[in-house]
Design a protein around this motif. Structure first.
Motif, PDB file in Angstrom:
ATOM      1  N   HIS A  41      54.472   1.653 -30.945  1.00 31.66           N
ATOM      2  CA  HIS A  41      54.641   2.292 -32.395  1.00 31.66           C
ATOM      3  C   HIS A  41      55.059   1.168 -33.305  1.00 31.66           C
ATOM      4  CE1 HIS A  41      55.031   6.836 -30.867  1.00 31.66           C
ATOM      5  NE2 HIS A  41      53.965   5.996 -30.452  1.00 31.66           N
ATOM      6  N   ASP A  42      54.810   1.510 -34.660  1.00 29.19           N
ATOM      7  CA  ASP A  42      55.283   0.834 -35.865  1.00 29.19           C
ATOM      8  C   ASP A  42      56.475   1.269 -36.236  1.00 29.19           C
ATOM      9  OD1 ASP A  42      55.152  -1.038 -37.645  1.00 29.19           O
ATOM     10  OD2 ASP A  42      53.132  -0.462 -38.395  1.00 29.19           O
ATOM     11  N   PHE A  43      56.908   0.510 -37.270  1.00 30.31           N
ATOM     12  CA  PHE A  43      58.072   1.267 -38.098  1.00 30.31           C
ATOM     13  C   PHE A  43      57.498   2.357 -39.033  1.00 30.31           C
ATOM     14  CE2 PHE A  43      59.570  -3.397 -37.585  1.00 30.31           C
ATOM     15  CZ  PHE A  43      60.890  -3.259 -36.934  1.00 30.31           C
ATOM     16  N   VAL A  44      58.136   3.204 -39.488  1.00 26.38           N
ATOM     17  CA  VAL A  44      57.871   4.180 -40.487  1.00 26.38           C
ATOM     18  C   VAL A  44      58.322   3.887 -41.838  1.00 26.38           C
ATOM     19  CG1 VAL A  44      57.268   5.748 -38.633  1.00 26.38           C
ATOM     20  CG2 VAL A  44      59.638   5.697 -39.919  1.00 26.38           C
ATOM     21  N   ASN A  45      57.890   4.431 -43.050  1.00 26.94           N
ATOM     22  CA  ASN A  45      58.115   4.026 -44.262  1.00 26.94           C
ATOM     23  C   ASN A  45      59.079   4.949 -44.703  1.00 26.94           C
ATOM     24  OD1 ASN A  45      56.806   6.455 -44.704  1.00 26.94           O
ATOM     25  ND2 ASN A  45      55.508   5.542 -46.369  1.00 26.94           N
ATOM     26  N   TYR A  46      59.929   5.611 -43.946  1.00 26.62           N
ATOM     27  CA  TYR A  46      61.125   6.426 -44.085  1.00 26.62           C
ATOM     28  C   TYR A  46      62.475   5.941 -43.631  1.00 26.62           C
ATOM     29  CZ  TYR A  46      63.255  11.147 -44.880  1.00 26.62           C
ATOM     30  OH  TYR A  46      64.171  12.032 -45.384  1.00 26.62           O
ATOM     31  N   ALA A 429      57.490  14.811 -47.487  1.00 27.40           N
ATOM     32  CA  ALA A 429      56.278  14.360 -47.094  1.00 27.40           C
ATOM     33  C   ALA A 429      55.045  13.816 -47.914  1.00 27.40           C
ATOM     34  CB  ALA A 429      55.821  15.235 -46.125  1.00 27.40           C
ATOM     35  N   GLU A 430      54.856  14.666 -49.045  1.00 28.93           N
ATOM     36  CA  GLU A 430      53.861  14.592 -50.128  1.00 28.93           C
ATOM     37  C   GLU A 430      54.315  12.800 -50.626  1.00 28.93           C
ATOM     38  OE1 GLU A 430      51.132  15.767 -50.539  1.00 28.93           O
ATOM     39  OE2 GLU A 430      51.553  18.010 -50.482  1.00 28.93           O
ATOM     40  N   ASN A 431      55.450  12.599 -50.885  1.00 30.15           N
ATOM     41  CA  ASN A 431      55.855  11.243 -51.521  1.00 30.15           C
ATOM     42  C   ASN A 431      55.627  10.185 -50.572  1.00 30.15           C
ATOM     43  OD1 ASN A 431      57.572   9.454 -53.330  1.00 30.15           O
ATOM     44  ND2 ASN A 431      58.954   9.290 -51.706  1.00 30.15           N
ATOM     45  N   ASN A 432      55.994  10.368 -49.121  1.00 29.36           N
ATOM     46  CA  ASN A 432      55.732   9.222 -48.138  1.00 29.36           C
ATOM     47  C   ASN A 432      54.323   8.793 -47.916  1.00 29.36           C
ATOM     48  OD1 ASN A 432      58.716   9.903 -48.038  1.00 29.36           O
ATOM     49  ND2 ASN A 432      58.558   8.140 -46.588  1.00 29.36           N
ATOM     50  N   ARG A 449      48.883  12.673 -54.547  1.00 33.97           N
ATOM     51  CA  ARG A 449      50.233  13.163 -53.373  1.00 33.97           C
ATOM     52  C   ARG A 449      51.556  12.997 -54.279  1.00 33.97           C
ATOM     53  NH1 ARG A 449      48.658  16.049 -49.270  1.00 33.97           N
ATOM     54  NH2 ARG A 449      47.053  14.952 -47.932  1.00 33.97           N
ATOM     55  N   LEU A 450      51.668  12.072 -55.179  1.00 35.93           N
ATOM     56  CA  LEU A 450      52.643  11.788 -55.604  1.00 35.93           C
ATOM     57  C   LEU A 450      52.876  12.836 -56.763  1.00 35.93           C
ATOM     58  CD1 LEU A 450      52.689   7.969 -55.636  1.00 35.93           C
ATOM     59  CD2 LEU A 450      54.324   9.275 -54.303  1.00 35.93           C
ATOM     60  N   GLN A 451      51.956  13.056 -57.549  1.00 36.45           N
ATOM     61  CA  GLN A 451      52.079  14.157 -58.408  1.00 36.45           C
ATOM     62  C   GLN A 451      52.443  15.598 -57.718  1.00 36.45           C
ATOM     63  OE1 GLN A 451      51.766  13.821 -61.968  1.00 36.45           O
ATOM     64  NE2 GLN A 451      52.947  15.958 -61.657  1.00 36.45           N
ATOM     65  N   ALA A 452      51.742  15.891 -56.451  1.00 39.34           N
ATOM     66  CA  ALA A 452      52.035  16.911 -55.730  1.00 39.34           C
ATOM     67  C   ALA A 452      53.668  17.255 -55.314  1.00 39.34           C
ATOM     68  CB  ALA A 452      51.388  17.044 -54.506  1.00 39.34           C
ATOM     69  N   GLY A 461      63.586  11.927 -57.434  1.00 34.30           N
ATOM     70  CA  GLY A 461      63.373  10.443 -58.233  1.00 34.30           C
ATOM     71  C   GLY A 461      62.340   9.610 -57.655  1.00 34.30           C
ATOM     72  N   PRO A 462      62.398   9.378 -56.357  1.00 35.66           N
ATOM     73  CA  PRO A 462      61.562   8.286 -55.750  1.00 35.66           C
ATOM     74  C   PRO A 462      60.034   8.652 -55.963  1.00 35.66           C
ATOM     75  CG  PRO A 462      63.296   9.010 -54.045  1.00 35.66           C
ATOM     76  CD  PRO A 462      63.337   9.848 -55.235  1.00 35.66           C
TER      77      PRO A 462
END
Length: 637
Positions: A41-46, A429-432, A449-452, A461-462
């Motif tokens: 597995h990879d790293f995750v962005n969270y 989840a939408e932000n990530n 996704r970010l607008q959602a 904020g993020p």
């Protein structure tokens, strides 16, 4: 009071050692079967970026300076220096190869599972029951988050020290001495340095004094005196918990969410329901996700009332059965008590509950359930065969479910796509997912996704920050500034918000306003390498004579280089430009050459070529100027 666990059948002494070895191998194999896939597995962005791969303090590896930093600084709004040091050690040994970081998590979890078996078996004398509890702990799907997520190293590391504390305390309780007590206190302190959630461990030890250690006995009139004596015995451990809790509260002040928007009653209601949710997930671990949105004020009254009724009923039953089935009251209060720091009464973050919070607390329920089933079936003619078959079936089912759940952690897109599929109103989840599309250059998908995410929670904020980045890349500067300013409004004390806003301002040609934001960022956080590097570039290369400041540029660039550990080649470019602005052309040439060599070694020929061009300029005795600073086209450094 008798020790019920001692009634279970154990192997003959002559073969017990071999059986213990076999059980340890079995637990290790179970752990590997479920979690071995994470090595691919990879790293995750969270959280992984700030905990590991984007944190130069971590990626620079392990040395005396980094160890000192781990003990004297906050890491990702937490103070857990021992966990921080293990991340540094992984980077020292393996670099940023994600599989090896996952390997460390799996190894620590396997060790914790084996130690749990030893602790329970030695405390209770119940061989097979202890083995079953350890097996469930090893492979329960609720523990996937703690093991498969690199950023949750603190769970598995603190789990190892939790089990060691149980063993050390049992050793002390059976033959009290100062040396044995200090050993228990020492490993407990190491656990607190790994994750402060262990602050409730002294309470667990007091429960274990009742059962199975049997240190509270005799007439009812003497019990209060015995409990008080055992409480006094725990005061040094409680003091360690108090120190750890205080440091944690101070460290997490920036992460404590919506005190005004989320009043105590809402947090209390969610906490009550969360206790039941965790129990339901223990028996039916379906629909698990990396993030569960907080219900805020949307919990129906009937759900809150039902949860209170269930909790009250179980607590009453546990008290009534305390003599006949002491494991019931111990396991139940273990579960209730250990969840207190993370149940949400003090809201840290925006989640309603989290799988990782069950890692150690649910051991209490495993114990209560396992001992209860064994006792209730004690009169069955073929109890051994039936319980063995049932145990193997449960372990197989949990292993299969956990293996599937672990597969969702293979990368960020899979993880958050699954989270959206099994939860509602999930702005995180939408932000990530938006971040993932942004990194892939899929700007329209990212913006959607970010607008959602913002539509679901306008105070995210993020999401405003990331949407601003996407709009900026699309060329919609004015709209991007709206979201950057909203980000700063939501998080006025956020240094990174000021750093990002500075970048956005300079891209619109507002150089002085950008400098002001970066200066504010450095005033709040002098060791912010990004702000120092950006300021150094502007002071060194701005075409406007009234902005340039060579000595300040050199000081800031040297600071940024020190903070980066000398492993980011673009900072060498900034420092070389600062030296050139000061007329130190020999140093500028040497620094740029070092940067070019580093860029080539990291597979960045474009930057290496740019540095070579800069060297030619310095050899001609000319400083570097960045015309984009006048035109509003600044490239973030």
């Amino acid at each position: 009071m008798h020790r019920l666990g001692s009634q279970s059948i154990a192997p003959p002494k002559t073969s017990r050692h071999w059986v213990i070895v076999c059980i340890c191998i079995f637990l290790a194999m179970l752990t590997w079967i479920v979690f071995g896939q994470t090595l691919r597995h990879d790293f995750v962005n969270y959280d992984d970026p700030r905990y590991v791969y984007q944190n130069t303090r971590i990626t620079s590896g392990l040395n005396i300076g980094s160890i000192t930093w781990a003990f004297t600084h906050i890491h990702a709004e937490n103070w857990h220096p021992l966990t921080t040091i293990t991340h540094m050690l992984d980077c020292q040994l393996y670099g940023l190869k994600a599989g090896w970081h996952h390997f460390s998590n799996v190894l620590l979890h396997a060790i914790a599972s084996i130690l749990l078996f030893f602790a329970l078996q030695r405390m209770t004398g119940a061989f097979w029951r202890s083995a079953f509890v350890a097996a469930v702990f090893a492979i329960h799907p609720l523990h996937v988050e703690s093991v498969a997520w690199v950023a949750e190293r603190k769970d598995v590391l603190s789990g190892v020290f939790f089990m060691l504390t149980l063993l050390a305390y049992m050793h002390y309780a059976r033959a009290p001495s100062t040396r044995r007590y200090l050993m228990a206190a020492f490993v407990f302190a190491l656990g607190l340095l790994s994750k402060p959630m262990l602050v409730t461990l002294p309470f667990v030890l007091l429960l274990l004094d009742y059962w199975p250690l049997d240190r509270i006995r005799g007439k009812t009139s003497n019990i209060g005196r015995q409990v008080f004596r055992l409480f006094l015995e725990k005061i040094p451990l409680i003091a360690l918990s108090a120190v750890s809790g205080t440091v944690t509260f101070l460290a997490q002040r920036g992460a404590v969410g919506w005190i005004e928007q989320l009043p105590m009653l809402s947090r209390f209601n969610n906490a009550i329901v969360a206790y039941i949710v965790y129990m339901r997930q223990m028996f039916w671990p379906a629909g698990l996700a990396v993030f569960y949105p907080h219900p805020e004020n949307r919990l129906p009254p009937w759900q809150i009332s039902l949860a209170l009724t269930v909790l009250a009923a179980i607590t009453t039953a546990a008290v009534i059965l305390r003599r006949k089935a002491p494991y019931f009251i111990i396991g139940w209060f273990w579960y209730l008590g250990m969840l207190v720091p993370v149940i949400g009464l003090v809201q840290v973050g925006w989640q309603g509950h989290a799988d990782r919070y069950t890692y150690l607390p649910q051991i209490g329920l495993y114990i209560a359930g396992t001992w209860a089933v064994a006792d209730l079936t004690d009169s069955w003619r073929r109890q051994g065969i039936l319980l063995t078959a049932a145990a193997l079936l449960v372990i197989a089912a949990l292993s299969w479910s956990a293996r599937i759940q672990t597969s969702y952690w293979r990368d960020s897109e899979t993880l958050f796509t699954h989270a959206l599929a099994v939860t509602k109103n999930n702005d995180v989840a939408e932000n990530n997912l938006g971040i993932i599309f942004l990194e892939k250059g899929k700007l329209d998908e990212a913006i959607f996704r970010l607008q959602a995410a913002i539509d679901l929670r306008p105070e995210n904020g993020p999401a405003h920050n990331n949407l601003a980045k996407a709009l900026l890349q699309k060329g919609e500067l004015a709209q991007a500034m709206v979201h950057y300013r909203k980000f700063l409004e939501i998080e006025p004390q956020n240094v990174e918000a000021r750093n990002i806003l500075g970048t956005a301002l300079i891209q619109q040609g507002h150089v002085r306003e950008a400098v002001e934001q970066w200066e504010d960022a450095l005033a709040s956080q002098p060791e912010n390498g990004n702000a120092a590097n950006n300021l150094a570039w502007v002071f060194a290369t701005c075409p406007d004579d009234t902005v340039r400041d060579g000595p300040r540029a050199a000081e800031l660039a040297e600071r940024a280089l020190r903070l980066s550990g000398g492993k980011i080649p673009i900072i060498f470019r900034v420092l070389a430009a600062a030296y050139a602005e000061n007329g130190q052309f020999a140093q500028a040439i040497e620094t740029a050459q070092r940067g070019a060599e580093l860029a080539n070694s990291q597979g960045n020929p474009a930057l290496a070529s740019e540095l070579q061009s800069n060297i030619a300029l310095y050899q001609a005795g000319r400083p570097l100027r960045d015309p984009s600073l006048a035109a509003g086209g600044f490239s973030p450094q």
